[in-house]
Design a protein around this motif. Structure first.
Motif, PDB file in Angstrom:
ATOM      1  N   PRO A 216       0.790  -1.240   0.000  1.00 16.85           N
ATOM      2  CA  PRO A 216       0.000   0.000   0.000  1.00 16.85           C
ATOM      3  C   PRO A 216       0.816   1.281   0.000  1.00 16.85           C
ATOM      4  O   PRO A 216       0.254   2.346  -0.238  1.00 16.85           O
ATOM      5  N   THR A 217       2.125   1.233   0.250  1.00 15.76           N
ATOM      6  CA  THR A 217       2.911   2.472   0.307  1.00 15.76           C
ATOM      7  C   THR A 217       3.919   2.588  -0.828  1.00 15.76           C
ATOM      8  O   THR A 217       4.766   3.481  -0.809  1.00 15.76           O
ATOM      9  N   VAL A 218       3.842   1.710  -1.828  1.00 12.10           N
ATOM     10  CA  VAL A 218       4.789   1.773  -2.944  1.00 12.10           C
ATOM     11  C   VAL A 218       4.623   3.093  -3.696  1.00 12.10           C
ATOM     12  O   VAL A 218       3.516   3.504  -4.029  1.00 12.10           O
ATOM     13  N   GLY A 219       5.740   3.784  -3.949  1.00 11.20           N
ATOM     14  CA  GLY A 219       5.715   5.017  -4.734  1.00 11.20           C
ATOM     15  C   GLY A 219       5.339   6.266  -3.974  1.00 11.20           C
ATOM     16  O   GLY A 219       5.221   7.337  -4.581  1.00 11.20           O
ATOM     17  N   LEU A 220       5.156   6.177  -2.663  1.00 13.28           N
ATOM     18  CA  LEU A 220       4.780   7.349  -1.881  1.00 13.28           C
ATOM     19  C   LEU A 220       6.008   8.047  -1.316  1.00 13.28           C
ATOM     20  O   LEU A 220       7.056   7.430  -1.115  1.00 13.28           O
TER      21      LEU A 220
ATOM     22  N   SER B  64       0.660  -7.177   2.724  1.00 13.40           N
ATOM     23  CA  SER B  64       1.729  -7.768   1.935  1.00 13.40           C
ATOM     24  C   SER B  64       2.710  -6.658   1.564  1.00 13.40           C
ATOM     25  O   SER B  64       2.317  -5.637   0.982  1.00 13.40           O
ATOM     26  N   THR B  65       3.975  -6.836   1.892  1.00 15.31           N
ATOM     27  CA  THR B  65       4.955  -5.786   1.649  1.00 15.31           C
ATOM     28  C   THR B  65       6.349  -6.378   1.570  1.00 15.31           C
ATOM     29  O   THR B  65       6.617  -7.459   2.093  1.00 15.31           O
ATOM     30  N   HIS B  66       7.241  -5.652   0.887  1.00 12.72           N
ATOM     31  CA  HIS B  66       8.661  -6.002   0.882  1.00 12.72           C
ATOM     32  C   HIS B  66       9.454  -5.100   1.831  1.00 12.72           C
ATOM     33  O   HIS B  66      10.664  -5.274   1.984  1.00 12.72           O
ATOM     34  N   ILE B  67       8.782  -4.129   2.453  1.00 14.32           N
ATOM     35  CA  ILE B  67       9.475  -3.141   3.278  1.00 14.32           C
ATOM     36  C   ILE B  67       9.460  -3.614   4.723  1.00 14.32           C
ATOM     37  O   ILE B  67       8.433  -3.554   5.408  1.00 14.32           O
ATOM     38  N   LEU B  68      10.602  -4.086   5.208  1.00 10.77           N
ATOM     39  CA  LEU B  68      10.656  -4.687   6.535  1.00 10.77           C
ATOM     40  C   LEU B  68      10.390  -3.666   7.627  1.00 10.77           C
ATOM     41  O   LEU B  68       9.762  -3.979   8.633  1.00 10.77           O
ATOM     42  N   SER B  69      10.861  -2.430   7.435  1.00 12.63           N
ATOM     43  CA  SER B  69      10.605  -1.401   8.446  1.00 12.63           C
ATOM     44  C   SER B  69       9.117  -1.118   8.565  1.00 12.63           C
ATOM     45  O   SER B  69       8.622  -0.749   9.634  1.00 12.63           O
ATOM     46  N   GLU B  70       8.384  -1.297   7.475  1.00  9.08           N
ATOM     47  CA  GLU B  70       6.940  -1.096   7.491  1.00  9.08           C
ATOM     48  C   GLU B  70       6.260  -2.139   8.369  1.00  9.08           C
ATOM     49  O   GLU B  70       5.330  -1.827   9.128  1.00  9.08           O
ATOM     50  N   VAL B  71       6.719  -3.373   8.271  1.00  6.94           N
ATOM     51  CA  VAL B  71       6.169  -4.439   9.104  1.00  6.94           C
ATOM     52  C   VAL B  71       6.412  -4.130  10.579  1.00  6.94           C
ATOM     53  O   VAL B  71       5.516  -4.260  11.419  1.00  6.94           O
ATOM     54  N   GLN B  72       7.624  -3.692  10.914  1.00 13.35           N
ATOM     55  CA  GLN B  72       7.940  -3.376  12.298  1.00 13.35           C
ATOM     56  C   GLN B  72       7.114  -2.212  12.812  1.00 13.35           C
ATOM     57  O   GLN B  72       6.760  -2.151  13.982  1.00 13.35           O
ATOM     58  N   ALA B  73       6.781  -1.268  11.910  1.00 20.96           N
ATOM     59  CA  ALA B  73       6.050  -0.072  12.328  1.00 20.96           C
ATOM     60  C   ALA B  73       4.554  -0.306  12.462  1.00 20.96           C
ATOM     61  O   ALA B  73       3.890   0.391  13.229  1.00 20.96           O
ATOM     62  N   ILE B  74       4.011  -1.293  11.741  1.00 26.46           N
ATOM     63  CA  ILE B  74       2.561  -1.428  11.640  1.00 26.46           C
ATOM     64  C   ILE B  74       2.030  -2.709  12.258  1.00 26.46           C
ATOM     65  O   ILE B  74       0.992  -2.707  12.923  1.00 26.46           O
ATOM     66  N   CYS B  75       2.720  -3.827  12.035  1.00 23.02           N
ATOM     67  CA  CYS B  75       2.104  -5.135  12.226  1.00 23.02           C
ATOM     68  C   CYS B  75       2.218  -5.644  13.660  1.00 23.02           C
ATOM     69  O   CYS B  75       3.165  -5.343  14.377  1.00 23.02           O
ATOM     70  N   SER B  76       1.230  -6.457  14.039  1.00 21.19           N
ATOM     71  CA  SER B  76       1.279  -7.149  15.324  1.00 21.19           C
ATOM     72  C   SER B  76       1.868  -8.548  15.174  1.00 21.19           C
ATOM     73  O   SER B  76       2.396  -9.103  16.136  1.00 21.19           O
ATOM     74  N   HIS B  77       1.799  -9.116  13.960  1.00 22.52           N
ATOM     75  CA  HIS B  77       2.338 -10.445  13.679  1.00 22.52           C
ATOM     76  C   HIS B  77       3.005 -10.438  12.314  1.00 22.52           C
ATOM     77  O   HIS B  77       2.670  -9.613  11.454  1.00 22.52           O
ATOM     78  N   VAL B  78       3.919 -11.362  12.127  1.00 22.91           N
ATOM     79  CA  VAL B  78       4.645 -11.480  10.866  1.00 22.91           C
ATOM     80  C   VAL B  78       4.614 -12.929  10.413  1.00 22.91           C
ATOM     81  O   VAL B  78       4.733 -13.853  11.225  1.00 22.91           O
ATOM     82  N   GLN B  79       4.469 -13.101   9.105  1.00 20.20           N
ATOM     83  CA  GLN B  79       4.457 -14.425   8.505  1.00 20.20           C
ATOM     84  C   GLN B  79       5.408 -14.399   7.310  1.00 20.20           C
ATOM     85  O   GLN B  79       5.363 -13.486   6.488  1.00 20.20           O
ATOM     86  N   ILE B  80       6.298 -15.393   7.222  1.00 21.94           N
ATOM     87  CA  ILE B  80       7.275 -15.462   6.138  1.00 21.94           C
ATOM     88  C   ILE B  80       7.054 -16.755   5.359  1.00 21.94           C
ATOM     89  O   ILE B  80       6.935 -17.829   5.948  1.00 21.94           O
TER      90      ILE B  80
END
Length: 317
Positions: A164-168, A192-208
């Motif tokens: 959702p944040t690609v190109g911003l 769904s994202t490739h930006i790891l810092s985004e996952v750390q900033a937003i998500c409560s859980h991570v799945q790889i």
């Protein structure tokens, strides 16, 4: 099934020809969870997302959304979902209000509910002042907001967002991240994202996912210590050949850090610390650092996701 489980994926596989792109994937997403879904190109992430949204049928297994089977009752199951693909499905020739009204009607909202639903989605996505403007004249950040607004206009229990944040720009990214965090309070969100810092900033859980198989699902707070006990950071003034370190009992992989430094990943049952110290003393390697580092999400991702063959077909995963 618990009423808190909004997505239930049970042993889902998908084959293209003789190749299994997704293999026996199982997981659940509960109410209020923001799940970051990670995977390198070709790992099966996009295929899994397509199966979740009902645009691709699994070869085997079952997907239930809000307790409704996606294959048996696709219309009812999809009604429980809001979806923002990587490229927002916008009509640039419509105003924001016209487009959101159209999306509300597509979602079969009763006529009397269309305007209230549109105004609520605009308010949540910061679009109140642009309702009468043409979508094509708005910035990429506003267009992403409109994409999210169309995904939530029917107030679905599950929202799926693809990159959702690609190109911003940085300010727009912060605004969209704040919006996603707010959505997580009222919905279950898969990001769904490739930006790891985004996952750390937003998500409560991570799945790889790696090579079509899930290799990790954990709470975000668990990740920094997920591999904490299975790594050593070592540094030598007179480093031995890499082969010497690699052949020591318990050493699984080596990651060179430069200047005689190595990140050593070892098998959980065999800690090579004592053997390293003895070998360093006997070989006069000049050991001057031996620590157990706290790994970043990027370290965990690289360790678990690994490499995927460069010829992995993009359309299949």
């Amino acid at each position: 099934m618990s009423t808190d489980i909004l997505i239930d994926v049970d042993n889902v596989s998908r084959s293209f020809g003789h190749r299994d792109v997704v293999r026996d994937v199982s997981f659940t997403v509960v109410k209020g969870e923001v799940l970051g879904f990670l995977g390198p190109n070709g790992a099966g992430k996009t295929t899994t997302m397509r199966i979740l949204t009902g645009t691709l049928a699994p070869s085997r297994g079952q997907v239930r959304v809000g307790g409704i089977d996606m294959l048996q009752h696709p219309t009812q199951a999809k009604a429980q979902l809001g979806y923002l693909p990587e490229t927002p499905p916008l009509n640039r020739d419509l105003t924001v209000d016209e487009f959101l009204d159209f999306c509300a009607r597509l979602r079969r909202l009763p006529r009397r509910q269309v305007r209230p639903a549109r105004e609520q989605a605009k308010a949540r996505c910061g679009l109140h002042d642009v309702g009468r403007r043409l979508i094509g004249n708005l910035s990429k950040g506003f267009q992403q907001r409109i994409g999210i607004a169309q995904a939530i206009i029917h107030n679905p229990p599950v929202v799926i967002l693809d990159e959702p944040t690609v190109g911003l720009d940085p300010i727009q990214i912060q605004e969209i991240r704040a919006l996603i965090r707010e959505l997580g309070q009222a919905h279950s969100v898969i990001l769904s994202t490739h930006i790891l810092s985004e996952v750390q900033a937003i998500c409560s859980h991570v799945q790889i996912i790696r090579r079509g198989e899930l290799v990790l699902k954990a709470g975000i707070d668990e990740l920094a210590t997920h591999l904490h006990g299975a790594h050593l950071q070592v540094a030598f003034r007179r480093p031995p050949p890499a082969e010497t370190l690699a052949q020591m009992d318990g050493v699984a992989t080596l990651h060179p850090q430069g200047d005689g430094r190595w990140l050593v990943h070892f098998d959980g049952d065999t800690d090579p610390t004592d053997a390293l110290v003895r070998a360093a003393a006997a070989g006069d390697w000049g050991l001057y650092e031996l620590t157990r580092p706290r790994l970043s999400l990027e370290d965990v991702f690289l360790e678990l996701a690994g490499d995927v063959p460069a010829d992995a077909p993009e359309h299949a995963a």
